[in-house]
Design a protein around this motif. Structure first.
Motif, PDB file in Angstrom:
ATOM      1  N   THR A 141       0.838  -1.201   0.000  1.00 20.54           N
ATOM      2  CA  THR A 141       0.000   0.000   0.000  1.00 20.54           C
ATOM      3  C   THR A 141       0.874   1.251   0.000  1.00 20.54           C
ATOM      4  O   THR A 141       2.073   1.190   0.248  1.00 20.54           O
ATOM      5  CB  THR A 141      -0.914   0.022   1.237  1.00 20.54           C
ATOM      6  N   ASN A 142       0.231   2.369  -0.288  1.00 23.48           N
ATOM      7  CA  ASN A 142       0.907   3.677  -0.253  1.00 23.48           C
ATOM      8  C   ASN A 142       2.104   3.754  -1.197  1.00 23.48           C
ATOM      9  O   ASN A 142       3.103   4.416  -0.893  1.00 23.48           O
ATOM     10  CB  ASN A 142       1.365   4.018   1.174  1.00 23.48           C
ATOM     11  N   CYS A 159       6.818   1.472  -0.909  1.00 23.37           N
ATOM     12  CA  CYS A 159       5.461   1.203  -0.451  1.00 23.37           C
ATOM     13  C   CYS A 159       5.517   0.411   0.847  1.00 23.37           C
ATOM     14  O   CYS A 159       6.591  -0.027   1.278  1.00 23.37           O
ATOM     15  CB  CYS A 159       4.636   0.486  -1.509  1.00 23.37           C
TER      16      CYS A 159
END
Length: 206
Positions: A141-142, A159
């Motif tokens: 994620t991110n 990430c």
């Protein structure tokens, strides 16, 4: 043991502070409320990936989804080589690294890691994932970006991998993969995993 000072401390000359073991809180400066205002983390930054730069070969890395990999003489990011990945027309093909269940390389339960790597190629997007059970991949994620730059121009991707509360299998792995279903060639280098929510500058680990 611990030593607490309740008054000023003046030191002339060299000072050495050494913990008996590495720790994320090896040295701290706290404010009046007991909260850390400055901290020193002495845990190894890149100990999980034992072959992050591919300077000698592709040991520890395996092709996935019909892809092929080779430790290439193409320019590396921090050294002389990189890992060249040739994919088939299969989505999610790429290269994986087994982190397993051994203390030295496993990802701890209920933790947030940052994985970062440099890549170059054309015409595809990529992402990292973690398979705690050795088969079910959960994308990170991110991620800061998924688009590859042109060949031989390195771009850093970062990430987060958030682990659950279940211990990893011996076959647990991380994977760097393309998301498109295309036959492409791209290269990766300077792979790093750290127990942190943010990435720090890459540190070589030959």
């Amino acid at each position: 043991g611990s030593t607490h000072l309740d008054s000023d401390l003046g030191v002339s000359g060299n000072v050495l502070f050494q913990n008996s073991t590495n720790s994320t809180t090896a040295f701290q400066v706290q404010n009046g409320g007991g909260e850390a205002a400055l901290g020193v983390n002495t845990t190894p930054i890149n100990s999980i990936i034992t072959n992050p730069s591919f300077e000698y070969d592709a040991t520890g890395w395996a092709a996935v989804g019909g892809a092929t990999t080779i430790s290439s003489t193409n320019p590396g990011y921090s050294g002389f080589k990189s890992l060249s990945i040739n994919t088939t027309g299969t989505a999610n093909s790429g290269a994986k690294y087994t982190t397993g269940s051994i203390a030295a390389t496993k990802l701890s339960v209920s933790s947030t890691y940052t994985i970062s790597w440099y890549a170059g190629g054309t015409g595809t997007t990529m992402i990292a994932a973690y398979a705690r059970d050795g088969s079910t991949e959960t994308n990170c994620t991110n991620i800061n970006s998924q688009s590859l730059p042109i060949t031989n121009i390195w771009k850093r991707f970062t990430c987060n991998i958030v682990t659950d509360g279940v211990a990893p299998a011996a076959s647990a792995y991380i994977i760097l993969k393309q998301t498109a279903a295309a036959s492409l060639n791209f290269a990766i280098a300077a792979v790093q995993i750290e127990l942190s929510e943010t990435a720090t500058p890459y540190q070589q680990n030959f």
